[in-house]
Motif scaffolding. Structure first.
Motif, PDB file in Angstrom:
ATOM      1  N   GLY A 473       0.838  -1.193   0.000  1.00 19.09           N
ATOM      2  CA  GLY A 473       0.000   0.000   0.000  1.00 19.09           C
ATOM      3  C   GLY A 473       0.879   1.250   0.000  1.00 19.09           C
ATOM      4  N   TYR A 474       0.371   2.308  -0.582  1.00 15.59           N
ATOM      5  CA  TYR A 474       1.158   3.555  -0.633  1.00 15.59           C
ATOM      6  C   TYR A 474       0.847   4.353   0.620  1.00 15.59           C
ATOM      7  CZ  TYR A 474       2.966   7.954  -2.395  1.00 15.59           C
ATOM      8  OH  TYR A 474       3.669   9.117  -2.550  1.00 15.59           O
ATOM      9  N   GLU A 475       1.872   4.578   1.406  1.00 12.32           N
ATOM     10  CA  GLU A 475       1.582   5.091   2.741  1.00 12.32           C
ATOM     11  C   GLU A 475       1.241   6.576   2.781  1.00 12.32           C
ATOM     12  OE1 GLU A 475       6.191   5.896   4.121  1.00 12.32           O
ATOM     13  OE2 GLU A 475       4.877   4.581   5.285  1.00 12.32           O
ATOM     14  N   PHE A 477      -0.837   8.069   0.768  1.00 14.91           N
ATOM     15  CA  PHE A 477      -2.026   8.307  -0.050  1.00 14.91           C
ATOM     16  C   PHE A 477      -2.952   9.344   0.580  1.00 14.91           C
ATOM     17  CE2 PHE A 477      -5.920   7.625  -2.239  1.00 14.91           C
ATOM     18  CZ  PHE A 477      -5.539   7.210  -3.502  1.00 14.91           C
ATOM     19  N   VAL A 478      -3.286   9.113   1.852  1.00 15.93           N
ATOM     20  CA  VAL A 478      -4.217  10.026   2.529  1.00 15.93           C
ATOM     21  C   VAL A 478      -3.608  11.419   2.619  1.00 15.93           C
ATOM     22  CG1 VAL A 478      -5.500  10.442   4.635  1.00 15.93           C
ATOM     23  CG2 VAL A 478      -5.196   8.129   3.827  1.00 15.93           C
ATOM     24  N   GLN A 479      -2.324  11.427   2.965  1.00 15.82           N
ATOM     25  CA  GLN A 479      -1.633  12.715   3.107  1.00 15.82           C
ATOM     26  C   GLN A 479      -1.686  13.500   1.789  1.00 15.82           C
ATOM     27  OE1 GLN A 479      -0.157  13.825   5.967  1.00 15.82           O
ATOM     28  NE2 GLN A 479       0.295  15.750   4.925  1.00 15.82           N
ATOM     29  N   GLU A 480      -1.436  12.820   0.699  1.00 15.07           N
ATOM     30  CA  GLU A 480      -1.418  13.517  -0.597  1.00 15.07           C
ATOM     31  C   GLU A 480      -2.801  14.017  -0.985  1.00 15.07           C
ATOM     32  OE1 GLU A 480       0.472  11.132  -3.575  1.00 15.07           O
ATOM     33  OE2 GLU A 480       2.412  11.318  -2.586  1.00 15.07           O
ATOM     34  N   ARG A 481      -3.803  13.211  -0.735  1.00 18.86           N
ATOM     35  CA  ARG A 481      -5.177  13.648  -1.009  1.00 18.86           C
ATOM     36  C   ARG A 481      -5.517  14.872  -0.161  1.00 18.86           C
ATOM     37  NH1 ARG A 481      -7.428  13.787  -5.096  1.00 18.86           N
ATOM     38  NH2 ARG A 481      -5.788  12.692  -6.150  1.00 18.86           N
ATOM     39  N   PHE A 482      -5.113  14.806   1.095  1.00 22.92           N
ATOM     40  CA  PHE A 482      -5.395  15.904   2.020  1.00 22.92           C
ATOM     41  C   PHE A 482      -4.697  17.173   1.555  1.00 22.92           C
ATOM     42  CE2 PHE A 482      -4.355  18.064   6.152  1.00 22.92           C
ATOM     43  CZ  PHE A 482      -5.631  18.513   6.379  1.00 22.92           C
TER      44      PHE A 482
END
Lengths: 878, 656
Positions: A473-475, A477-482
């Protein structure tokens, strides 16, 4: 009623005092009306000679002051005065009785009307105040008629005091035991007792103003006419004017101002208030004798009324107040500081009732509202019939529906509309299985790890997995979306114009150098100097056969242009040769060379044809033969320091071609010839105001054209065909007219330090080279600012030169390169010169930071001669 | 005379408003303002001159366009915010007093904000909405699999929200499958990128919508991620996506939202859990549409469309199913597939056998039915898998591959497990490809396969086929077989970008390139050896001549010098050749890269240099900047190329 009529005027005059006297009975408690009365009395006494009036006054005064002690006495005495008295009193008494009766029967609410009537009656009856009379007396005794009247009037005091005698003692006590303020209220509340008093007081107060008619009297101003005269309005007790005790209206001014005057002020109507007579000691004594009470006049119980200038008797009440004040007690005698608390709300039986209002609870409070009931029933009915459904959800719009139709139009474009940029599509680097070259090697990996997160070109490290199942999983992901979301609403947006042009379009369109041939392209001949001594200067002779060079070893060499062979040399032994320059005259062959302090004129006679040699010799030597002076020449003929010294060298030296030596101040750095070859100019920077010298060869004369030079002169030049002289200082180029002896133009070069200058053979254009790496082209017809400033050398420019025949110019620089340019000058004034860079010639070596030091064009061919710091002179040919 | 302009009354001072001023003007809290900004799409601006915009102050501030704020003043949402505030107060009060009935009543009448007006306001046309769909879809995909409390102890993500996200994404995919709109798939380390081509309106315009779906793992959520912000964005995105889907479904003449098959949903079916229902032309009242749609219902376009579809169906003879009797045809043609998809073939059969029942067309039948829109050529390119049936092994993600394969016309079987396939021979016989993502030895594969002809591939094969729009070879040696070394997976968007890499084309080219390089290398080696010996005895003229060997005059000069030195002409020629090679070697590698154009390019470059002298300073700087960025890009490409060469060389050496 004649007396009445006659009294109108005095009555109005004394009107102000009326209320006081009238009010006396009703306000007997307060001492002030009493005081007034006594004052009146005092005033009356001296002015009246006759006994009666005096007595009356005294009685009155006594009457008031003593609290109705001797009403009977007064009656008796008045009786003596006037026969009309009986009638008056009778009527008034009757009136009073009548009043009392009615009062007893009727409710207090009706009082007012009655009082009005009474007032009317009262007024009609007479002007029965002693004050009026007193006033009348005071105002003057001249009118005898009035005397009678006054006596009549004075007799009518009694009716006002009469009712007092009828009052019961209780009433009197009651009246006196209340504060003045409370008086009225008490009278109102006391149904019986206070009535007559009130009525009495009010009869005094309410004048006939309510009649609205007034009285018709013969006019004073128009004979035989009648005028309506109104009675004064008597102020009631509560009104301001009634409490006004100060009848003197002078206000707050020192009473001394009136010392010299007969009056002491003015009353409300503006009439003078005459000064009350101050009795002398005898009078006082007599007063004491005749009036048993009068001892008080001088006793401490009197006080002086300054405004009315008389002693006022203080009443007991007032004295009591004073005493109380002195004892720091409450001035009110009736005030009981230790009253019993009445527990209205907390007392027994009253604990919780809080009887703020005793009004009984209205019925509507406890009977249900009929109307409300009706309304409720209406709703109930509606609900029963199903017209109202309680808690029914509101009709909702469907969650989704078609909001876009085919005829939607986009908003018109707006400068402030900046949609967010989309995230660019992923590249192969991001692949789970990229080609191997995308993976980081060790160095890149380390660099990526060391970089700050913001500086990284990629926000992830490329990875390669051999199967899809191995991809973790790309860790971030959430940070980049945010972060993307944050960017969308927090990042300030701006419009950036991205210049999407071909960089080549910025390069100017110029003709190809191939079309502009010929120009020098390569090195044809090298003239090597021994020991690689720097060659500071170089020059080609007017016929283009010989090249002269001056090197730092102090030797001027002449080379054969074609084959590079050294054909002549002069060792000048004066340090480095600063400048060499052939004369432009083709008929002669003169070479000028400059070393420190000297200018040599040289001629390689053996190399030239005899004809040319002859002309040369003649030109050089005529001055020696014509004038004895091989010495100085000064155009102004001033005997002081010579500009230059023309010296003839020795025979031996002359044989070797050294023809003339000019000794000058400083070190000449440049020699430049006039086109005809007779004049030449030299520049010696270190020679102060003698830095620029113009020498005339035919006369062996030297002149300094400038007495004072602005700035240090770097270069000079003669105009090709006009008598103009160009002088370049460090920053400016000045053009002088040699004939008119004036400054023509100053060219603003914008350069820091000019190194070289040349003038186009047509004379309208100028190039200036500078040590700050720039070259300026001036179009003299255009402006005093440069037409073009070019910066292409990496180091200082040493020399610039135009070709005399071809549209070429060149610049030499310390970076060891020579730039050749094409520079066409058009005869059409509207067309700007065309400058095309043609070629960079490289070949000179850089030695000690110096490259190419000097360059000259061949006079007829497109060839260039350059000298360098590497001890070489090169001929560049096409 | 012109009117005197007052300071601060025009220009930047009037155009911009700081955030603090905006808050004061709107009289709302910062958090409300933020929410408004997100929903309304209001963003700060960067004024050209900050000092002017801030009325002379240079204090740091974020600026908003003042008209944006003025429009906000009349925003219905603002009123809703206030309503909600009072509601919250009342509720808290009721709860605090223990007035439960009141609280319940309040809760029932809770003010709810609707965002549909914002969708129309922000995206006046459907095309604009589609153009901005990348972020919404990506965020929906993320929330689809998020736990209830991603950051423990902080904002929670309600279950309904996650469920709705999942539903929307699935609906989107169903639409893409039905219309064969999927164009590109890219397997990246971040997740899977998809790109759909979505028709944007009547004129045949299309918009490419690209979204990123994370890998199916638990997400790591940093503690500083504010889920309130994300949820606010999600509110808007959910609304936007649902409206877009409505429009797309309506254009396809389908009922939106599609019915959810409860049974299938409970069984954990992904995309297949929706029942797509066509809107009957006369049954508009039954379909959940707004009045506005009624008029739109029978437009010219629809008539045309239906005519075209009829024509199309009549033209397609054998293989294609016909819309009218699709049920029967479908069952006859591929009963096994039907069985696999919906798990209730018997029901379908019964339905079909009973003509009076008149069943609604099911999801599968509708999916397999050819899309009425789009021409046949496109269909062929985007239905490359139509002849195939794929079996998805359990380790492959059915979420991804079922979607991709179906969108390209293939059929998908996931049950039963690989070992038990032989127990259902009908199913097994229909299979053409097996998607396997684990190593498996050939004997096992053969044993499983039996006498059937199965193609065993790794999932990447599907993605590569999709991106190339052709069915790639998948046999031994292609690298796609299970356990094989996969060829690199390249981004399908690279050709849109900056640099092309010819070596990525074919293996042969790459090999040729390597061979060429080797020769050059050998040359170089030889040259350097010679060069080092030769350069020692070079004169300056020789050096100059070597640097530009085409310049005859320089050569001539060198020759003259050599003559003067007493060297033989032949010797000189040799020396010159050596010197030329040495000069080449010493030149920087970048110039070597463009060796073919070197001689012509060099003079051209020199010429260009000279012309640049005549540029103005401004243009010169601009030119320089442009050259710099171009150089950067070129260098990057060069770096990749050189790395590639090095790798190839190393591989070759290893092979030897």
């Amino acid at each position: 009623m004649p007396p009445k009529r006659s009294q109108t005027a005095p009555r109005s005059a004394g009107s102000k005092r009326n209320p006081a006297s009238k009010a006396t009975p009703s306000t007997a408690v307060s001492g002030k009306p009493a005081v007034k009365r006594s004052r009146d009395d005092d005033r009356d006494a001296p002015s009246h000679g006759d006994e009666v009036s005096l007595f009356a006054g005294k009685i009155n005064g006594g009457d008031n002051g003593k609290g109705k002690k001797s009403a009977v006495t007064a009656e008796v005495e008045e009786d003596e005065d006037d026969e009309e008295f009986e009638i008056d009193t009778g009527s008034s008494n009757g009136d009073l009785e009548d009043f009392l009766d009615r009062d007893a029967l009727e409710s207090p609410a009706d009082d007012e009307d009655e009082e009005d009537e009474e007032g009317d009656d009262d007024d009609e009856e007479g002007y029965n105040t002693s004050d009026i009379e007193a006033m009348e007396n005071a105002s003057g005794d001249e009118q005898d008629d009035f005397d009678d009247a006054s006596s009549v009037a004075s007799s009518s005091i009694a009716p006002s005091t009469m009712p007092d005698s009828n009052l019961t003692l209780d009433q009197l006590i009651a009246r006196h035991s209340y504060k003045p303020d409370e008086n009225f209220d008490i009278h109102v509340s006391q149904a019986t007792g206070g009535r007559p008093l009130v009525g009495d007081a009010l009869t005094g107060k309410f004048s006939n103003a309510k009649e609205g008619t007034g009285k018709l009297v013969p006019s004073k101003f128009v004979k035989g006419a009648m005028m309506r005269e109104y009675d004064d309005i008597e102020a009631g007790y509560g009104s301001e004017s009634s409490t006004e005790e100060n009848t003197n209206t002078i206000g707050n001014v020192p009473i001394e101002w009136y010392d010299d005057l007969p009056h002491i002020g003015y009353d409300v109507s503006g009439r003078k208030i005459m000064r009350p007579a101050k009795g002398d000691e005898l009078d006082k004594f007599l007063a004491t004798v005749e009036d048993p009470d009068s001892w008080q006049v001088l006793s401490p119980t009197t006080a002086e009324d300054k405004l009315l200038q008389k002693q006022v008797q203080l009443s007991d009440k007032e004295l009591d107040i004073i005493r109380r004040l002195q004892n720091a007690e409450n001035p009110d005698a009736d005030f009981d500081p230790y009253q019993e608390t009445i527990e209205w709300f907390t007392g027994k039986g009253n604990e919780m009732t809080m009887p703020l209002s005793a009004a009984p609870e209205p019925k509507r409070r406890f009977v249900p509202s009929k109307w409300e009931h009706k309304k409720v029933m209406k709703i109930v009915k509606a609900i029963r019939e199903g017209r109202i459904v309680p808690n029914r959800p509101a009709a909702e719009k469907p969650k989704v529906y078609g909001i876009w139709s085919n005829d939607d139009v986009e908003n018109p474009p707006h400068a402030m509309y900046m949609p967010a940029p989309q995230i660019p599509p992923p590249r192969t680097v991001e692949s789970y299985n990229p080609p191997e070259e995308y993976l980081f090697d060790e160095g890149e990996k380390r660099e990526w790890e060391q970089q700050e997160k913001e500086d990284r070109k990629l926000d992830f490290m490329p990875q390669k997995h051999d199967a899809l199942r191995h991809v973790p999983g790309y860790e971030n992901f959430v940070q980049e979306r945010f972060e993307r979301c944050l960017d969308l609403y927090l990042a300030p947006r701006t419009r950036k114009v991205k210049l999407n042009i071909d960089p080549e379009s910025l390069v100017p369109k110029l003709p190809s150098p191939k079309e502009l041939r010929p120009f020098p392209t390569n090195c044809a001949v090298q003239y090597r100097h021994p020991a690689n001594s720097r060659v500071r200067c170089v020059s080609v002779d007017a016929r283009g056969e010989w090249v002269a060079s001056g090197s730092e070893d102090g030797i001027v060499r002449v080379w054969d242009l074609g084959n590079g062979r050294e054909v002549w040399r002069w060792n000048l032994k004066g340090g480095p040769v600063q400048a060499v320059e052939w004369s432009p005259n083709k008929e002669e062959c003169i070479l000028s060379a400059a070393v420190a302090g000297r200018i040599y004129l040289l001629a390689p006679l053996a190399l030239i044809s005899p004809h040319v040699a002859q002309t040369t010799l003649t030109h050089l030597n005529t001055a020696f033969s014509s004038s004895s002076a091989s010495s100085t020449n000064n155009i102004s003929g001033k005997p002081q320091v010579p500009d230059a010294k023309w010296v003839r060298p020795s025979e031996d030296e002359r044989d070797r071609g050294m023809m003339v030596i000019v000794e000058v101040q400083g070190t000449p750095k440049q020699v430049t010839w006039h086109r005809k070859g007779d004049y030449f100019a030299t520049v010696a920077v270190d020679a102060a105001n003698k830095s620029v010298l113009i020498h005339q060869l035919s006369k062996h004369q030297t002149q300094s054209p400038f007495k004072r030079t602005k700035g240090s002169v770097q270069r000079v030049a003669f105009h090709p065909h006009k008598p103009h002289f160009f002088v370049a200082t460090q920053r400016y180029v000045r053009i002088y007219d040699l004939v008119g002896q004036q400054l023509l133009k100053t060219l603003m070069t914008g350069l820091k330090w000019i190194s070289s200058m040349d003038i186009h053979p047509l004379g309208d254009n100028l190039i200036v080279g500078s040590y700050d790496k720039k070259l300026c082209w001036f179009d003299l017809d255009l402006s005093t600012k440069p037409y073009k400033t070019l910066r292409y050398h990496t180091k200082a420019l040493r020399s610039v030169a135009y070709h005399r025949a071809y549209p070429l110019f060149a610049s030499a620089s310390d970076d060891g390169s020579i730039h050749i340019f094409h520079g066409t000058v058009y005869t059409d004034l509207m067309q700007n010169p065309l400058i095309v860079p043609l070629k960079v010639l490289r070949g000179h070596q850089i030695k000690d930071g110096l490259g190419v030091l000097d360059l000259r064009w061949h006079p007829t061919k497109p060839w260039l001669i350059s000298s360098g710091a590497d001890g070489e002179v090169r001929l560049w040919s096409s | 005379m012109a009117k005197i302009k007052k300071r601060g009354e025009s220009g930047a001072a009037k155009n911009y408003i700081t955030r603090t001023q905006a808050l004061k003007k709107l009289q709302i809290s910062l958090s409300d303002f933020r929410r408004l900004c997100i929903l309304k799409g209001i963003y700060p601006r960067e004024p050209t001159n900050k000092k002017k915009a801030n009325k002379g102050s240079s204090a740091p501030a974020s600026f908003y366009y003042s008209k944006d704020i003025l429009y906000l003043l009349h925003e219905p949402l603002l009123a809703k915010f206030r309503e909600h505030k009072t509601f919250a107060k009342k509720l808290a009060r009721a709860l605090g007093r223990g007035e439960w009935a009141l609280a319940k009543g309040l809760e029932e009448r809770k003010p709810l904000a609707r965002l549909d007006h914002l969708v129309k306001e922000r995206y006046p046309t459907f095309k604009q909405a589609l153009a901005d769909l990348n972020d919404p879809l990506s965020l929906l995909c993320l929330f689809e699999r998020l736990p209830r409390d991603p950051v423990p102890g902080k904002t929670q993500v309600p279950h309904e929200v996650t469920a709705e996200c999942g539903k929307l994404v699935a609906e989107w995919k169903v639409w893409a499958i039905r219309t064969h709109a999927l164009r590109k798939v890219f397997l990246s380390i971040k997740g899977v990128y998809y790109e759909c081509e979505v028709p944007a309106g009547r004129s045949g315009e299309t918009v490419n919508v690209r979204w990123l779906e994370p890998w199916e793992f638990k997400q790591t959520v940093p503690a500083d991620v504010d889920f309130r912000i994300l949820l606010t964005f999600l509110d808007l995105y959910r609304t936007l996506t649902s409206f877009v889907l409505f429009k797309l479904y309506a254009d396809e003449n389908l009922v939106y939202p599609p019915e959810l098959d409860v049974k299938l949903d409970a069984e954990g079916e992904g995309i297949g859990r929706f029942k797509l229902v066509e809107r009957a032309p006369d049954a508009t009242a039954a379909a959940p549409t707004v009045e506005g749609d009624k008029e739109r219902k029978i437009t010219k376009k629809d008539v045309k469309k239906s005519i075209r579809s009829i024509a199309h169906s009549s033209a397609a003879t054998g293989g294609m199913q016909v819309d009218e009797d699709e049920e029967d045809a479908l069952i006859k043609d591929e009963p096994s597939a039907e069985e696999e998809f919906t798990y209730h073939p018997s029901k379908n059969e019964t339905d079909a056998s009973d003509p009076s029942n008149a069943p609604l067309p099911t999801y599968t039948s509708l999916l397999t039915a050819p899309s009425s829109s789009g021409n046949s050529h496109d269909d062929k390119a985007y239905t490359i898998f139509s002849p195939y049936t794929f079996y998805l092994s359990r380790e492959t993600s059915s979420r991804t591959w079922e979607f991709v394969i179906r969108a390209f016309g293939g059929k998908v079987i996931t049950h039963p497990s690989l070992n038990q396939l032989s127990t259902t021979p009908e199913t097994a016989n229909s299979i053409t490809h097996i998607l396997l993502d684990r190593p498996m030895d050939a004997s096992t594969m053969r044993a499983l396969q039996g006498d059937r002809k199965w193609t065993w591939v790794q999932p990447q094969w599907v993605a590569d086929c999709v991106n190339r729009r052709t069915v790639l070879p998948s046999g031994e040696g292609s690298g796609y077989e299970p356990g094989g070394v996969l060829p690199p997976h390249v981004s399908p968007w690279d050709e849109e970008g900056r640099d092309d890499r010819p070596w990525l084309g074919t293996e042969a080219q790459a090999a040729a390139g390597v061979a060429q390089d080797e020769e050059e290398d050998e040359d170089e080696e030889m040259q350097t050896e010679e060069g080092t010996t030769a350069t020692a005895e070079m004169t300056s003229a020789m050096r100059a001549a070597a640097e530009n060997p085409d310049d005859e005059t320089l050569v001539h000069q060198a020759e003259l010098e050599a003559e003067a030195a007493g060297t033989d002409h032949a010797v000189f020629r040799k020396q010159l050749a050596v010197a030329v090679r040495a000069a080449k070697a010493s030149a920087p590698s970048s110039s070597k890269a463009s060796t073919s154009t070197a001689p012509a390019g060099k003079t051209a470059a020199a010429e260009e240099d000279l012309r640049k002298i005549m540029m103005t300073g401004k243009k010169q700087r601009l030119y320089e900047k442009m050259q710099y960025s171009n150089n950067e890009r070129r260098q990057e490409a060069d770096k990749l190329a050189s790395k590639r060469q090095a790798i190839e060389k190393r591989k070759k050496k290893a092979a030897k």
